[in-house]
Design a protein around this motif. Structure first.
Motif, PDB file in Angstrom:
ATOM      1  N   THR A 113       0.834  -1.207   0.000  1.00 24.51           N
ATOM      2  CA  THR A 113       0.000   0.000   0.000  1.00 24.51           C
ATOM      3  C   THR A 113       0.867   1.254   0.000  1.00 24.51           C
ATOM      4  O   THR A 113       0.583   2.218  -0.720  1.00 24.51           O
ATOM      5  N   ARG A 155     -13.789  -2.755  13.881  1.00 23.98           N
ATOM      6  CA  ARG A 155     -14.111  -3.650  12.760  1.00 23.98           C
ATOM      7  C   ARG A 155     -13.268  -4.911  12.917  1.00 23.98           C
ATOM      8  O   ARG A 155     -12.040  -4.836  13.011  1.00 23.98           O
ATOM      9  N   LEU A 157     -11.129  -7.884  12.005  1.00 20.09           N
ATOM     10  CA  LEU A 157     -10.282  -8.236  10.877  1.00 20.09           C
ATOM     11  C   LEU A 157     -10.212  -9.742  10.668  1.00 20.09           C
ATOM     12  O   LEU A 157     -10.256 -10.222   9.536  1.00 20.09           O
ATOM     13  N   ARG A 282      -9.054   3.675   5.209  1.00 20.80           N
ATOM     14  CA  ARG A 282      -9.784   2.616   4.516  1.00 20.80           C
ATOM     15  C   ARG A 282      -8.833   1.628   3.843  1.00 20.80           C
ATOM     16  O   ARG A 282      -8.990   0.415   3.974  1.00 20.80           O
ATOM     17  N   VAL A 283      -7.830   2.149   3.124  1.00 17.93           N
ATOM     18  CA  VAL A 283      -6.931   1.233   2.412  1.00 17.93           C
ATOM     19  C   VAL A 283      -6.055   0.462   3.383  1.00 17.93           C
ATOM     20  O   VAL A 283      -5.696  -0.697   3.122  1.00 17.93           O
ATOM     21  N   GLU A 286      -8.183  -2.420   4.729  1.00 17.84           N
ATOM     22  CA  GLU A 286      -8.330  -3.451   3.691  1.00 17.84           C
ATOM     23  C   GLU A 286      -7.050  -4.246   3.518  1.00 17.84           C
ATOM     24  O   GLU A 286      -7.082  -5.484   3.356  1.00 17.84           O
ATOM     25  N   ALA A 287      -5.896  -3.564   3.548  1.00 16.25           N
ATOM     26  CA  ALA A 287      -4.615  -4.257   3.393  1.00 16.25           C
ATOM     27  C   ALA A 287      -4.346  -5.178   4.575  1.00 16.25           C
ATOM     28  O   ALA A 287      -3.870  -6.313   4.401  1.00 16.25           O
ATOM     29  N   GLN A 289      -6.576  -6.617   6.475  1.00 18.14           N
ATOM     30  CA  GLN A 289      -7.497  -7.749   6.415  1.00 18.14           C
ATOM     31  C   GLN A 289      -7.032  -8.788   5.397  1.00 18.14           C
ATOM     32  O   GLN A 289      -7.085 -10.001   5.657  1.00 18.14           O
ATOM     33  N   ARG A 290      -6.577  -8.334   4.236  1.00 18.16           N
ATOM     34  CA  ARG A 290      -6.069  -9.271   3.221  1.00 18.16           C
ATOM     35  C   ARG A 290      -4.854 -10.033   3.743  1.00 18.16           C
ATOM     36  O   ARG A 290      -4.746 -11.249   3.572  1.00 18.16           O
TER      37      ARG A 290
END
Length: 299
Positions: A113, A155, A157, A282-283, A286-287, A289-290
């Motif tokens: 990222t 949130r 993960l 946000r990014v 998301e990173a 979580q992946r």
């Protein structure tokens, strides 16, 4: 309508060279636009426009005033663009808080990222204490386990699988526990912020459950130190599979009671606000979580 709004209306009249043109752009009636310009003139005591049936022309005072109004509108537009950019494109400093044991995951999780978004910078604050997000200006915190009630937004993960572990030397000296109740009399190492109690929730082969309260002999507020002491043979410990994969593979640790499952450890992304999350947050979520989804023992 406040004076700044009237200044914006006046700038639109000048730019579109008519009251009606400004009215269309501003979604107002022509009479309302005219009233706002007249109010500006009344408030200042200065005529800004010469009006005729065919056109509008600026007075000398109106020309000077328009320059300031146009600069104000342009600054407001730039501010809106910056907000939109912050919302849509990751940029600026991302202040990330994480426990000491998680710090090694930050580079592989967020490296891609950061490479993809050169305008994004990272400040990592590593601390096993749960610091105040607002006071420390944290954008995103990685937290584990049960969260206390707060106004912050969490949130999930993923969750990490727990294992009961001991060093082979400890097993040789103390034997292998055969059932959950055997754990009560053994020497424990525990991660603890307050006190030395360890609560174990175990699920058996037939989905039966056991809940045990363990009094640890050794406790620490740093999970990695617990793992090191476990490897050294100082006692049993509840450790995340993701942290001990290598130790298990090379035989530094062994897993105990393999037929029994421990309730997993939830991993959370915690932010100080729910709405209008900037793109950098946000990014990053998301990173994370992946990345976490691909770790051994992540469920």
């Amino acid at each position: 309508m406040d004076p700044l709004r009237r200044m914006a209306v006046f700038a639109a009249v000048v730019e579109h060279r008519s009251m009606s043109g400004a009215a269309r752009v501003l979604a107002m009636s022509t009479s309302a636009v005219s009233q706002q310009v007249r109010q500006l003139e009344r408030d200042s005591g200065v005529t800004l426009l010469h009006r005729s049936t065919r056109k509008l022309t600026l007075t000398a005072a109106g020309e000077r005033f328009y320059e300031g109004c146009a600069a104000m509108v342009a600054a407001a537009r730039r501010a809106q663009q910056q907000l939109a950019h912050s919302r849509d494109a990751p940029s600026g400093e991302l202040r990330l808080s994480a426990p000491v044991g998680f710090a090694r995951h930050v580079a592989p999780a967020l490296g891609g990222t950061l490479a993809q978004h050169p305008a994004l910078t990272l400040k990592l604050l590593v601390d096993d204490a749960r610091i105040d997000l607002i006071e420390s200006r944290i954008d995103l915190a990685v937290r584990f386990g049960r969260l206390p009630d707060s106004s912050w937004v969490a949130r999930r993960l993923c969750a990490f699988e727990w294992l009961l572990c001991a060093a082979p030397s400890w097993v040789t000296a103390h034997g292998t526990p055969q059932r959950p109740e055997d754990l009560l009399s053994l020497q424990w190492l525990a991660f603890a912020r307050e006190g030395s109690d360890l609560h174990l929730e175990l699920i058996g082969p037939q989905r039966e459950t056991r809940t045990l309260r363990i009094e640890a002999r050794i406790s620490s507020n740093n999970q990695y130190s617990i793992q090191q002491m476990c490897v050294a043979g100082l006692g049993l410990a509840r450790l995340a599979r993701v942290d001990v994969v290598e130790d298990l593979a090379v035989g530094r640790l062994v897993a105990l009671l393999p037929a029994w499952e421990l309730a997993p450890l939830d991993v959370w992304a915690v932010t100080p606000q729910r709405d209008a999350q900037p793109a950098k947050v946000r990014v990053a979520i998301e990173a994370l979580q992946r990345y976490l989804a691909g770790l051994p023992g992540a469920v």
